[in-house]
Design a protein around this motif. Sequence first.
Motif, PDB file in Angstrom:
ATOM      1  N   SER A   3       0.834  -1.216   0.000  1.00 58.35           N
ATOM      2  CA  SER A   3       0.000   0.000   0.000  1.00 58.35           C
ATOM      3  C   SER A   3       0.868   1.266   0.000  1.00 58.35           C
ATOM      4  O   SER A   3       0.520   2.247  -0.662  1.00 58.35           O
ATOM      5  CB  SER A   3      -0.982   0.004   1.178  1.00 58.35           C
ATOM      6  N   VAL A  22      -6.220   5.022  -4.399  1.00 57.97           N
ATOM      7  CA  VAL A  22      -7.328   4.274  -3.788  1.00 57.97           C
ATOM      8  C   VAL A  22      -6.962   2.790  -3.828  1.00 57.97           C
ATOM      9  O   VAL A  22      -6.772   2.228  -4.909  1.00 57.97           O
ATOM     10  CB  VAL A  22      -8.633   4.568  -4.563  1.00 57.97           C
ATOM     11  N   TYR A  24      -7.860  -0.154  -1.132  1.00 55.04           N
ATOM     12  CA  TYR A  24      -8.624  -1.307  -0.648  1.00 55.04           C
ATOM     13  C   TYR A  24      -9.635  -0.886   0.393  1.00 55.04           C
ATOM     14  O   TYR A  24      -9.406   0.030   1.167  1.00 55.04           O
ATOM     15  CB  TYR A  24      -7.653  -2.328  -0.022  1.00 55.04           C
ATOM     16  N   ARG A  25     -10.766  -1.595   0.381  1.00 55.06           N
ATOM     17  CA  ARG A  25     -11.704  -1.494   1.504  1.00 55.06           C
ATOM     18  C   ARG A  25     -12.241  -2.884   1.753  1.00 55.06           C
ATOM     19  O   ARG A  25     -12.553  -3.602   0.791  1.00 55.06           O
ATOM     20  CB  ARG A  25     -12.788  -0.490   1.128  1.00 55.06           C
ATOM     21  N   GLY A  26     -12.309  -3.312   3.008  1.00 57.32           N
ATOM     22  CA  GLY A  26     -12.878  -4.620   3.304  1.00 57.32           C
ATOM     23  C   GLY A  26     -12.180  -5.339   4.430  1.00 57.32           C
ATOM     24  O   GLY A  26     -11.390  -4.752   5.166  1.00 57.32           O
ATOM     25  N   GLU A  43     -14.170   8.690  -4.449  1.00 54.22           N
ATOM     26  CA  GLU A  43     -13.137   7.752  -4.003  1.00 54.22           C
ATOM     27  C   GLU A  43     -11.781   8.440  -3.936  1.00 54.22           C
ATOM     28  O   GLU A  43     -10.995   8.218  -3.011  1.00 54.22           O
ATOM     29  CB  GLU A  43     -13.075   6.546  -4.956  1.00 54.22           C
ATOM     30  N   GLU A  48     -10.803   5.642  -0.611  1.00 51.55           N
ATOM     31  CA  GLU A  48     -11.364   4.286  -0.479  1.00 51.55           C
ATOM     32  C   GLU A  48     -12.212   3.956  -1.698  1.00 51.55           C
ATOM     33  O   GLU A  48     -12.886   4.840  -2.226  1.00 51.55           O
ATOM     34  CB  GLU A  48     -12.275   4.204   0.747  1.00 51.55           C
ATOM     35  N   VAL A  51     -17.108   4.428  -2.610  1.00 50.84           N
ATOM     36  CA  VAL A  51     -17.787   5.126  -1.518  1.00 50.84           C
ATOM     37  C   VAL A  51     -18.793   6.164  -2.044  1.00 50.84           C
ATOM     38  O   VAL A  51     -19.485   6.805  -1.272  1.00 50.84           O
ATOM     39  CB  VAL A  51     -16.774   5.812  -0.561  1.00 50.84           C
ATOM     40  N   ASP A  59     -22.868  -1.760  -2.475  1.00 53.40           N
ATOM     41  CA  ASP A  59     -23.092  -2.210  -1.089  1.00 53.40           C
ATOM     42  C   ASP A  59     -24.470  -2.856  -0.940  1.00 53.40           C
ATOM     43  O   ASP A  59     -24.630  -3.842  -0.226  1.00 53.40           O
ATOM     44  CB  ASP A  59     -22.959  -1.033  -0.112  1.00 53.40           C
ATOM     45  N   GLY A  73     -13.722  -8.051   0.151  1.00 56.98           N
ATOM     46  CA  GLY A  73     -12.880  -6.880  -0.024  1.00 56.98           C
ATOM     47  C   GLY A  73     -13.160  -6.262  -1.388  1.00 56.98           C
ATOM     48  O   GLY A  73     -13.731  -6.924  -2.270  1.00 56.98           O
TER      49      GLY A  73
END
Length: 178
Positions: A3, A22, A24-26, A43, A48, A51, A59, A73
Amino acid sequence: MLSREIRGCVRCPLHLGRTHAVIYRGGEHPWVVFVGEAPGRAEDLAGEPFVGRAGAKLDEGIARLGLAPTEFGIVNVLKCRPPANRFVLGAARICRPYLERQLALLRPRAVVTLGRWALRSMDPGAPPIMTAAGIPRSVGAWDIYPLLHPAAIRSHATAQRWKRDLGTLAEWLNEKRG
Ligand code: URA
């Protein structure tokens, strides 16, 4: 650390326009990874993936799949926002090793691609997205399930297709859950 490397990346011109890379998210150990195309404005500002508006749609779809937050993720092919949100193939070729390294670290059992560019990045030989969506495919080590991009759901027909493909995806994931 990967990262940190991505955050400092200057390998293509997209870094010039970014607020944040941007990444990762999870969950920490997801068994399902969703692969999007590129960060949009929301984002880029938040740092992230997914979003913004497309993220809300995604989502909602993930909630329908019954996946807990630790189970999945989300990443993108491009880590920096492209101008006018247009996917840049040249940048994707440069960015692609980051995606490979993310997947190698996360080692998910299932990869869900979102939209044509994510599918093409994972499987250059795949048919067009409207043909490929909803049909699982194996590419190298990866079991892939192509979905339409949530931002592409703009008509009744695409909404119906999204719903149908999510239903089949839920069954496919249940088989994989074991
Ligand atoms: N669209 C994408 O493909 N990725 C994001 O992170 C947001 C919108």
